[in-house]
Design a protein around this motif. Structure first.
Motif, PDB file in Angstrom:
ATOM      1  N   ALA A   1      11.474  -3.385  -3.298  1.00  0.00           N
ATOM      2  CA  ALA A   1      12.775  -3.167  -2.681  1.00  0.00           C
ATOM      3  C   ALA A   1      13.764  -4.219  -3.154  1.00  0.00           C
ATOM      4  CB  ALA A   1      12.653  -3.201  -1.159  1.00  0.00           C
TER       5      ALA A   1
ATOM      6  N   PHE B   1       2.489   4.577   7.793  1.00  0.00           N
ATOM      7  CA  PHE B   1       3.817   4.690   7.190  1.00  0.00           C
ATOM      8  C   PHE B   1       4.082   6.094   6.657  1.00  0.00           C
ATOM      9  CE2 PHE B   1       4.492  -0.028   5.884  1.00  0.00           C
ATOM     10  CZ  PHE B   1       4.265  -0.388   7.191  1.00  0.00           C
ATOM     11  N   VAL B   2       3.103   6.574   5.867  1.00  0.00           N
ATOM     12  CA  VAL B   2       3.247   7.871   5.226  1.00  0.00           C
ATOM     13  C   VAL B   2       3.414   8.968   6.280  1.00  0.00           C
ATOM     14  CG1 VAL B   2       1.989   9.588   3.909  1.00  0.00           C
ATOM     15  CG2 VAL B   2       1.942   7.220   3.194  1.00  0.00           C
TER      16      VAL B   2
ATOM     17  N   PHE C   1       5.359   9.447  -2.592  1.00  0.00           N
ATOM     18  CA  PHE C   1       5.612  10.366  -1.492  1.00  0.00           C
ATOM     19  C   PHE C   1       6.721   9.821  -0.600  1.00  0.00           C
ATOM     20  CE2 PHE C   1       4.764  12.044   2.754  1.00  0.00           C
ATOM     21  CZ  PHE C   1       4.738  13.399   2.486  1.00  0.00           C
ATOM     22  N   LEU C   2       6.744   8.500  -0.433  1.00  0.00           N
ATOM     23  CA  LEU C   2       7.790   7.871   0.376  1.00  0.00           C
ATOM     24  C   LEU C   2       9.093   7.741  -0.412  1.00  0.00           C
ATOM     25  CD1 LEU C   2       5.695   4.990   1.977  1.00  0.00           C
ATOM     26  CD2 LEU C   2       6.395   7.118   3.039  1.00  0.00           C
TER      27      LEU C   2
ATOM     28  N   PHE D   1      -1.349  11.441   2.545  1.00  0.00           N
ATOM     29  CA  PHE D   1      -0.168  12.278   2.335  1.00  0.00           C
ATOM     30  C   PHE D   1      -0.540  13.709   1.972  1.00  0.00           C
ATOM     31  CE2 PHE D   1      -0.917   9.980  -1.609  1.00  0.00           C
ATOM     32  CZ  PHE D   1      -0.761  10.925  -2.596  1.00  0.00           C
TER      33      PHE D   1
ATOM     34  N   MET E   1       5.777  -2.270  -1.533  1.00  0.00           N
ATOM     35  CA  MET E   1       7.012  -1.647  -1.041  1.00  0.00           C
ATOM     36  C   MET E   1       8.143  -2.655  -0.932  1.00  0.00           C
ATOM     37  SD  MET E   1       5.899   0.659   2.179  1.00  0.00           S
ATOM     38  CE  MET E   1       7.429   0.948   3.009  1.00  0.00           C
ATOM     39  N   VAL E   2       7.813  -3.779  -0.295  1.00  0.00           N
ATOM     40  CA  VAL E   2       8.849  -4.754   0.015  1.00  0.00           C
ATOM     41  C   VAL E   2       9.299  -5.478  -1.250  1.00  0.00           C
ATOM     42  CG1 VAL E   2       9.293  -6.892   1.229  1.00  0.00           C
ATOM     43  CG2 VAL E   2       8.136  -5.029   2.385  1.00  0.00           C
ATOM     44  N   ILE E   3       8.330  -5.870  -2.095  1.00  0.00           N
ATOM     45  CA  ILE E   3       8.710  -6.601  -3.299  1.00  0.00           C
ATOM     46  C   ILE E   3       9.574  -5.729  -4.204  1.00  0.00           C
ATOM     47  CG2 ILE E   3       7.854  -7.719  -5.393  1.00  0.00           C
ATOM     48  CD1 ILE E   3       5.458  -8.644  -3.769  1.00  0.00           C
TER      49      ILE E   3
ATOM     50  N   LEU F   1       9.361   5.873  -3.097  1.00  0.00           N
ATOM     51  CA  LEU F   1       9.509   4.475  -3.488  1.00  0.00           C
ATOM     52  C   LEU F   1       8.745   4.131  -4.754  1.00  0.00           C
ATOM     53  CD1 LEU F   1       9.146   2.856   0.019  1.00  0.00           C
ATOM     54  CD2 LEU F   1      11.243   3.320  -1.212  1.00  0.00           C
TER      55      LEU F   1
ATOM     56  N   VAL G   1      14.595  -5.161   6.033  1.00  0.00           N
ATOM     57  CA  VAL G   1      13.349  -5.080   5.265  1.00  0.00           C
ATOM     58  C   VAL G   1      12.594  -6.400   5.355  1.00  0.00           C
ATOM     59  CG1 VAL G   1      12.337  -4.764   2.981  1.00  0.00           C
ATOM     60  CG2 VAL G   1      14.299  -3.399   3.660  1.00  0.00           C
TER      61      VAL G   1
ATOM     62  N   GLY H   1       0.557   7.241  -5.174  1.00  0.00           N
ATOM     63  CA  GLY H   1       0.935   8.538  -4.606  1.00  0.00           C
ATOM     64  C   GLY H   1       1.655   8.369  -3.281  1.00  0.00           C
ATOM     65  N   SER H   2       1.154   7.450  -2.445  1.00  0.00           N
ATOM     66  CA  SER H   2       1.809   7.213  -1.162  1.00  0.00           C
ATOM     67  C   SER H   2       3.224   6.692  -1.377  1.00  0.00           C
ATOM     68  CB  SER H   2       1.038   6.184  -0.335  1.00  0.00           C
ATOM     69  OG  SER H   2      -0.311   6.538  -0.253  1.00  0.00           O
TER      70      SER H   2
ATOM     71  N   LEU I   1      11.910 -13.561  -0.958  1.00  0.00           N
ATOM     72  CA  LEU I   1      12.251 -12.201  -1.399  1.00  0.00           C
ATOM     73  C   LEU I   1      13.729 -12.062  -1.748  1.00  0.00           C
ATOM     74  CD1 LEU I   1      10.300  -9.872   1.041  1.00  0.00           C
ATOM     75  CD2 LEU I   1      10.077  -9.988  -1.430  1.00  0.00           C
TER      76      LEU I   1
ATOM     77  N   LEU J   1       0.068  -1.988   0.311  1.00  0.00           N
ATOM     78  CA  LEU J   1       1.186  -1.033   0.274  1.00  0.00           C
ATOM     79  C   LEU J   1       2.466  -1.704   0.737  1.00  0.00           C
ATOM     80  CD1 LEU J   1       2.050   1.980  -0.132  1.00  0.00           C
ATOM     81  CD2 LEU J   1       1.789   2.224   2.315  1.00  0.00           C
ATOM     82  N   LEU J   2       2.357  -2.452   1.836  1.00  0.00           N
ATOM     83  CA  LEU J   2       3.522  -3.144   2.386  1.00  0.00           C
ATOM     84  C   LEU J   2       4.079  -4.122   1.366  1.00  0.00           C
ATOM     85  CD1 LEU J   2       5.166  -3.647   5.058  1.00  0.00           C
ATOM     86  CD2 LEU J   2       3.663  -5.585   5.397  1.00  0.00           C
TER      87      LEU J   2
ATOM     88  N   THR K   1      -0.648   0.463   7.684  1.00  0.00           N
ATOM     89  CA  THR K   1       0.201   0.895   6.584  1.00  0.00           C
ATOM     90  C   THR K   1      -0.017   2.378   6.264  1.00  0.00           C
ATOM     91  OG1 THR K   1      -1.409  -0.087   5.098  1.00  0.00           O
ATOM     92  CG2 THR K   1       0.612  -1.305   5.459  1.00  0.00           C
TER      93      THR K   1
ATOM     94  N   ILE L   1      14.710   0.331   3.411  1.00  0.00           N
ATOM     95  CA  ILE L   1      14.620   0.129   1.960  1.00  0.00           C
ATOM     96  C   ILE L   1      15.595   1.053   1.244  1.00  0.00           C
ATOM     97  CG2 ILE L   1      13.141   0.451  -0.063  1.00  0.00           C
ATOM     98  CD1 ILE L   1      10.814  -0.581   1.560  1.00  0.00           C
TER      99      ILE L   1
END
Lengths: 318, 325
Positions: free
Chosen positions: B177, A259-260, B261-262, A149, B173-175, B264, A286, B257-258, A30, B169-170, A256, A278
């Motif tokens: 970032a 998270f929201v 909402f975050l 959400f 999110m991470v990629i 991201l 991260v 959407g998630s 990453l 989702l993880l 996961t 992040i």
């Protein structure tokens, strides 16, 4: 028989290890996706020569890729995932503080989901296609179209903003008393539970309906046993396998999904920490959290699979 | 035995009373495809009202029309007679629904109707484009691998499980970032996550279809492999594929959407349904003007309901049964 079980488990263990290895390689890589100079990107304003030196040593960025991985994975296996360059908190420490919150959310929400879904399914399966069944089935279908959400926001709007029944944000640890702890997780847990209710209800209902057509149920009926007794003592257990499988499979996705909820309700769990990291470009945080979360996810899935295998020998031969 | 390595949790999935559970990780909304064989215990499937009917039913067409309307609105957003989604009218802040602003305005005086229509562009582009891309790659490979088998099949199968081992989702999110986020990068990441899922379901459907009598008959007639795949398998796999794809689009929309909402997903100030909802809960907006969060929530609910219902009907109509994942 025993040896086939042993063979199966060892095969699966090898797969698990292979996947964990791949996860570690990908999370390691990453940092190389970062545009430009990685030390500058990671350290930002902290990009002093000494911090840079420390980071280079930690990541081994000045050496060949396999060697870099070797250094990095060595550190990881010693529990050293690096530290936040903003708060100086180690990643390991941040995770150990945050993880119990995720655990509590998942446990409480799943308990809620079972308590609601099982009776609903029992009542609905008793008379399929009648009014109650139609209502319950239609409304759970609707729930599948409500993302967490959206549910969470609606719950806050109704229960925190309009009638002030629960706090909208914040988390009280268990050490601050069970009551205040539960009050702070109730809305988040309900938000998470709703989707699970829909899934569990549908899984259990369709299994129950087919179980209720089996001969042994007709037999029980002809013996004059009451319907509630048949439902609870005869039909529920043989019908609960899909339910358990479904619950097991969704643990990973709940993690996961949390998270929201954590971000909205500001519960400092893994998800909240990860999103904060992040947003503040705290890359090592991260990376460390992603590694731990992804490994936890595959290990949980593995354990769930294993338990299901023990419960139902047929799975092994599938 | 190509399925040996692949049996990671798939065995349990398939075993779950013949129901395939598509867990979208993103928001724990686990969409479930009930694929109970119609004849189980001689009992007709109770869920799919479409079964046995000649047509798809009115509800299916209403949903299709609604999705078409949403797509059309999103495409023509910039030429529609609506206000700019970013124009801040300080003389009309937090206005309720009315003639001037049909759905009202937000705390910065931006028109909510326009923000929702422009915001739905992000959801729909990511939803349809990523699943389309995933279907073209994963679906095609699934058809080929499912019919031909062999070492390539084993390899693809194993590969799909590696990707599926990551919580989507993880992973996204991470990629993002590290990699950065833009519409095409997000779409690509969604497609990469979706392709293995679609590969698996299409492969499974193909395997089931390939053992049907008409395929065996075609082979006995000496038809070429290409002909069998295009003329026998493809037409019978397509209804299932569309059904899976619709569920996939719904899941992608939830995950996007998630992320939004975050905070991201696509960067501000571009509106997306998730980040409008997020703005609706910021700065005590929920007390002052709940409409900011409510309208996009309703829109996303209607969008997902329509997609799920369409998928459900298709499944009922074409008896998408097999699930030997």
């Amino acid at each position: 028989m025993r040896s086939s079980m042993g063979r199966y488990i060892s095969m699966r263990l090898v797969q698990l290890l292979a996947i964990i290895f791949l996860i570690s390689v990908l999370t390691f890589l990453l940092v190389h996706l970062l545009p430009g100079n990685p030390t500058l990107a990671i350290l930002g304003p902290n990009d002093t020569p000494s911090a840079q030196h420390e980071l280079l040593r930690q990541l081994g960025l000045n050496r060949s890729l396999p060697l870099q991985y070797w250094t990095w994975i060595g550190n990881v296996l010693h529990g050293n995932l690096g530290a936040s360059f903003l708060t100086k908190q180690t990643v390991t420490n941040a995770i150990s503080v945050a993880a119990p919150i995720d655990l509590e959310l998942i446990v409480v929400s799943q308990l809620m989901a079972f308590v609601v879904a099982i009776p609903l399914a029992l009542v609905a399966a008793r008379r399929p296609n009648r009014l109650f069944d139609r209502l319950a089935t239609t409304s759970t279908f609707g729930m599948l179209s409500l993302p967490t959400f959206v549910v969470a926001v609606l719950l806050v709007l109704v229960f925190a903003v309009q009638i002030h029944a629960f706090p909208a944000t914040g988390f009280n640890r268990l050490s601050q008393g069970l009551g205040s702890n539960l009050r702070s997780v109730i809305l988040p847990s309900v938000s998470l539970a709703l989707g699970s209710v829909a899934v569990y209800y549908r899984l259990l209902r369709s299994d129950l309906i087919s179980t209720l057509q089996e001969d042994f149920v007709t037999m029980a009926r002809s013996k004059g046993l009451s319907t509630p007794y048949i439902l609870l003592r005869h039909a529920l257990r043989p019908s609960s396998f899909s339910l358990l499988a479904g619950a097991g499979i969704s643990i990973g996705s709940l993690f996961t999904g949390a998270f929201v909820v954590e971000v909205l309700f500001q519960l400092p769990g893994i998800g909240y920490q990860l999103v904060t990291a992040i947003n503040s470009r705290d890359y090592l945080m991260v990376q460390g959290m992603a590694l731990v979360a992804a490994v936890a996810y595959v290990v949980i899935n593995f354990v769930v699979d294993f338990l299901l295998t023990v419960l139902d020998p047929r799975v092994r031969h599938a | 035995m190509p399925d040996r390595f692949a049996s990671r949790s798939s065995s349990t999935r398939a075993r779950a009373s013949g129901s395939l559970v598509v867990a979208d990780a993103g928001s724990e909304a686990v969409l479930e495809l009930e694929t109970l064989p119609a004849s189980r215990n001689g009992h007709a499937p109770e869920d799919s009202a479409g079964t046995g009917q000649a047509g798809m039913g009115a509800l299916f067409w209403i949903c299709t029309a609604w999705v078409a309307v949403m797509v059309l609105l999103a495409i023509t957003a910039s030429i529609l007679p609506i206000k700019s989604p970013t124009f801040q009218d300080y003389s009309a802040v937090n206005v309720g629904p009315g003639l001037h602003h049909l759905l009202g305005t937000d705390d910065l005086g931006r028109d909510l109707l326009s923000r929702i229509i422009f915001g739905s562009r992000v959801s729909l582009v990511i939803g349809f484009a990523s699943i389309g891309l995933g279907m073209v790659t994963g679906g095609t490979l699934g058809l080929l691998a499912g019919y031909k088998g062999g070492p390539a099949d084993t390899l693809l199968n194993a590969g799909s499980f590696v990707v599926l081992a990551f919580p989507p989702l993880l992973a996204i999110m991470v990629i993002e970032a590290f990699w950065g986020r833009s519409l095409w990068k997000l779409t690509l990441m969604f497609a990469i996550v979706a392709a293995p899922q679609l590969f698996r379901v299409i492969r499974a459907t193909t395997l089931a279809t390939a053992s049907r009598e008409y395929v065996v008959a075609a082979r006995a007639f000496g038809s070429r492999t290409g002909r069998i795949m295009l003329r026998e398998l493809l037409p019978n796999v397509i209804p299932a594929a569309i059904s899976f794809a619709l569920i996939g689009v719904a899941v992608a929309i939830i995950v996007e959407g998630s992320l939004a909402f975050l905070g991201l997903s696509i960067s501000l100030p571009t509106a997306s349904l998730g980040n409008i909802i997020n703005e609706g809960v910021q700065n005590s907006n929920l007390q002052a003007n709940p409409y900011i969060a409510l309208w996009p929530s309703l829109y996303i609910f209607l969008m997902l309901s329509a997609l799920n219902l369409m998928a459900d009907r298709l499944r009922g109509r074409f008896e998408v049964r097999e699930v030997k994942l």
